[in-house]
Design a protein around this motif. Structure first.
Motif, PDB file in Angstrom:
ATOM      1  N   SER A 100      -4.794 -39.886  70.466  1.00 13.87           N
ATOM      2  CA  SER A 100      -5.996 -39.823  71.296  1.00 13.87           C
ATOM      3  C   SER A 100      -5.723 -40.409  72.675  1.00 13.87           C
ATOM      4  O   SER A 100      -4.711 -41.079  72.908  1.00 13.87           O
ATOM      5  CB  SER A 100      -7.145 -40.573  70.614  1.00 13.87           C
ATOM      6  OG  SER A 100      -7.458 -39.982  69.367  1.00 13.87           O
ATOM      7  N   ASP A 150     -19.218 -25.003  73.931  1.00 17.52           N
ATOM      8  CA  ASP A 150     -18.207 -24.500  73.000  1.00 17.52           C
ATOM      9  C   ASP A 150     -17.761 -23.083  73.345  1.00 17.52           C
ATOM     10  O   ASP A 150     -16.580 -22.748  73.212  1.00 17.52           O
ATOM     11  CB  ASP A 150     -18.749 -24.531  71.571  1.00 17.52           C
ATOM     12  CG  ASP A 150     -18.894 -25.945  71.032  1.00 17.52           C
ATOM     13  OD1 ASP A 150     -18.281 -26.865  71.609  1.00 17.52           O
ATOM     14  OD2 ASP A 150     -19.618 -26.125  70.034  1.00 17.52           O
ATOM     15  N   LEU A 166      -3.936 -32.254  71.680  1.00 18.42           N
ATOM     16  CA  LEU A 166      -4.890 -31.695  70.718  1.00 18.42           C
ATOM     17  C   LEU A 166      -4.166 -30.953  69.595  1.00 18.42           C
ATOM     18  O   LEU A 166      -4.573 -29.871  69.181  1.00 18.42           O
ATOM     19  CB  LEU A 166      -5.867 -30.758  71.436  1.00 18.42           C
ATOM     20  CG  LEU A 166      -6.719 -31.407  72.530  1.00 18.42           C
ATOM     21  CD1 LEU A 166      -7.642 -30.374  73.178  1.00 18.42           C
ATOM     22  CD2 LEU A 166      -7.538 -32.570  71.979  1.00 18.42           C
ATOM     23  N   GLU A 189      -6.455 -30.672  66.546  1.00 23.06           N
ATOM     24  CA  GLU A 189      -7.665 -29.937  66.900  1.00 23.06           C
ATOM     25  C   GLU A 189      -7.421 -28.435  67.004  1.00 23.06           C
ATOM     26  O   GLU A 189      -8.328 -27.628  66.769  1.00 23.06           O
ATOM     27  CB  GLU A 189      -8.231 -30.458  68.225  1.00 23.06           C
ATOM     28  CG  GLU A 189      -8.804 -31.862  68.156  1.00 23.06           C
ATOM     29  CD  GLU A 189      -7.742 -32.957  68.273  1.00 23.06           C
ATOM     30  OE1 GLU A 189      -8.129 -34.129  68.389  1.00 23.06           O
ATOM     31  OE2 GLU A 189      -6.521 -32.646  68.240  1.00 23.06           O
ATOM     32  N   THR A 190      -6.196 -28.052  67.352  1.00 18.15           N
ATOM     33  CA  THR A 190      -5.858 -26.633  67.494  1.00 18.15           C
ATOM     34  C   THR A 190      -5.097 -26.079  66.295  1.00 18.15           C
ATOM     35  O   THR A 190      -4.707 -24.909  66.299  1.00 18.15           O
ATOM     36  CB  THR A 190      -5.014 -26.414  68.766  1.00 18.15           C
ATOM     37  OG1 THR A 190      -3.808 -27.202  68.672  1.00 18.15           O
ATOM     38  CG2 THR A 190      -5.781 -26.826  70.012  1.00 18.15           C
ATOM     39  N   ARG A 244     -14.504 -34.870  71.430  1.00 13.04           N
ATOM     40  CA  ARG A 244     -13.770 -33.617  71.267  1.00 13.04           C
ATOM     41  C   ARG A 244     -12.432 -33.824  70.559  1.00 13.04           C
ATOM     42  O   ARG A 244     -11.721 -32.854  70.285  1.00 13.04           O
ATOM     43  CB  ARG A 244     -13.522 -32.947  72.630  1.00 13.04           C
ATOM     44  CG  ARG A 244     -14.773 -32.592  73.397  1.00 13.04           C
ATOM     45  CD  ARG A 244     -14.490 -31.570  74.494  1.00 13.04           C
ATOM     46  NE  ARG A 244     -13.423 -31.978  75.382  1.00 13.04           N
ATOM     47  CZ  ARG A 244     -13.594 -32.711  76.485  1.00 13.04           C
ATOM     48  NH1 ARG A 244     -14.801 -33.152  76.787  1.00 13.04           N
ATOM     49  NH2 ARG A 244     -12.579 -33.023  77.264  1.00 13.04           N
ATOM     50  N   GLN A 245     -12.075 -35.073  70.304  1.00 14.53           N
ATOM     51  CA  GLN A 245     -10.790 -35.360  69.686  1.00 14.53           C
ATOM     52  C   GLN A 245     -10.969 -35.811  68.243  1.00 14.53           C
ATOM     53  O   GLN A 245     -11.944 -36.490  67.913  1.00 14.53           O
ATOM     54  CB  GLN A 245     -10.055 -36.448  70.477  1.00 14.53           C
ATOM     55  CG  GLN A 245      -9.724 -36.029  71.902  1.00 14.53           C
ATOM     56  CD  GLN A 245      -8.871 -37.051  72.630  1.00 14.53           C
ATOM     57  OE1 GLN A 245      -8.792 -38.216  72.245  1.00 14.53           O
ATOM     58  NE2 GLN A 245      -8.225 -36.622  73.705  1.00 14.53           N
ATOM     59  N   THR A 246     -10.037 -35.414  67.404  1.00 13.55           N
ATOM     60  CA  THR A 246     -10.038 -35.890  66.025  1.00 13.55           C
ATOM     61  C   THR A 246      -9.955 -37.410  66.024  1.00 13.55           C
ATOM     62  O   THR A 246      -9.138 -37.988  66.745  1.00 13.55           O
ATOM     63  CB  THR A 246      -8.832 -35.309  65.266  1.00 13.55           C
ATOM     64  OG1 THR A 246      -8.929 -33.878  65.273  1.00 13.55           O
ATOM     65  CG2 THR A 246      -8.780 -35.808  63.835  1.00 13.55           C
ATOM     66  N   LYS A 290      -6.284 -38.903  62.287  1.00 14.39           N
ATOM     67  CA  LYS A 290      -4.944 -38.515  62.726  1.00 14.39           C
ATOM     68  C   LYS A 290      -3.883 -39.324  61.994  1.00 14.39           C
ATOM     69  O   LYS A 290      -2.866 -38.790  61.541  1.00 14.39           O
ATOM     70  CB  LYS A 290      -4.805 -38.715  64.239  1.00 14.39           C
ATOM     71  CG  LYS A 290      -5.571 -37.718  65.072  1.00 14.39           C
ATOM     72  CD  LYS A 290      -5.428 -38.027  66.550  1.00 14.39           C
ATOM     73  CE  LYS A 290      -6.175 -37.001  67.386  1.00 14.39           C
ATOM     74  NZ  LYS A 290      -6.211 -37.312  68.809  1.00 14.39           N
TER      75      LYS A 290
END
Length: 205
Positions: free
Chosen positions: A9, A75, A114, A117-118, A158-160, A165
């Motif tokens: 992060s 989004d 990310l 996230e991706t 917006r971040q895990t 993680k």
């Protein structure tokens, strides 16, 4: 050739850790730097992003702050942005891998903020997560020019989460304990990956 995903992060010390891998002789693909190059004057993302988000370019380059404001909290806009940028990054990354293969590298690091996230972790043989205590993270980020608590909170949403993680990582590097302990952990990770008994999370072999 082993592909190691490096993520973490904002404010966790990922860029500093990536430099430690470089100093150990490991080629590092920097996703943020690749995006920045796409946004520069003449970059491959300039025209398609102007088409998708009219008014976000200036003097032939992408105005990153204007683009950020256009997609923040939207989004659908983020989906349009990713549809433009991700294919371009894919080609850029392929070129990086081919060059590294030609150089004889045995390990590659992919510095991707990310990654989880991706879904990018599915393409990695192992994942290392850079972490630090939340108070250290917040102090680091708020010291950056132009950063505010509200903006930081918007980024973090917006971040895990860091805990998630770390739970999904093969290796964890804690930069909150200082540079030398982090550097030692980088060395241990490289030794582990080069151990004949090590197995990839991607192939199981």
């Amino acid at each position: 050739m082993i592909h190691l995903g490096l993520t973490g992060s904002i404010g966790m010390g990922k860029s500093t850790t990536a430099q430690m891998f470089r100093e150990a002789g490991i080629p590092v693909y920097d996703a943020d730097a690749a995006v920045a190059a796409l946004y520069l004057r003449g970059g491959a993302a300039v025209e398609p992003l102007e088409a998708a988000f009219p008014g976000v370019t200036r003097d032939g380059a992408v105005d990153r702050e204007a683009l950020r404001l256009r997609v923040l909290g939207d989004d659908a806009a983020m989906t349009r942005l990713n549809a433009v940028v991700h294919p371009l990054l894919g080609r850029n990354r392929t070129d990086f891998v081919l060059q590294a293969e030609a150089s004889g590298a045995d390990i590659l690091v992919f510095d991707i903020p990310l990654l989880f996230e991706t879904g990018g972790e599915r393409n990695m043989d192992a994942v290392a997560v850079v972490t630090a205590p939340a108070d250290i993270q917040r102090t680091r980020v708020l010291a950056r020019e132009g950063m505010t608590p509200d903006r930081l909170d918007a980024i973090l949403t917006r971040q895990t989460p860091d805990a998630d993680k770390r739970a999904r990582a093969d290796f964890v590097i804690d930069t909150g304990r200082g540079l030398e302990p982090a550097r030692a952990e980088v060395g241990r990770i490289l030794a582990a990956l080069r151990d004949p008994s090590w197995t990839s999370r991607r192939t199981g072999a």
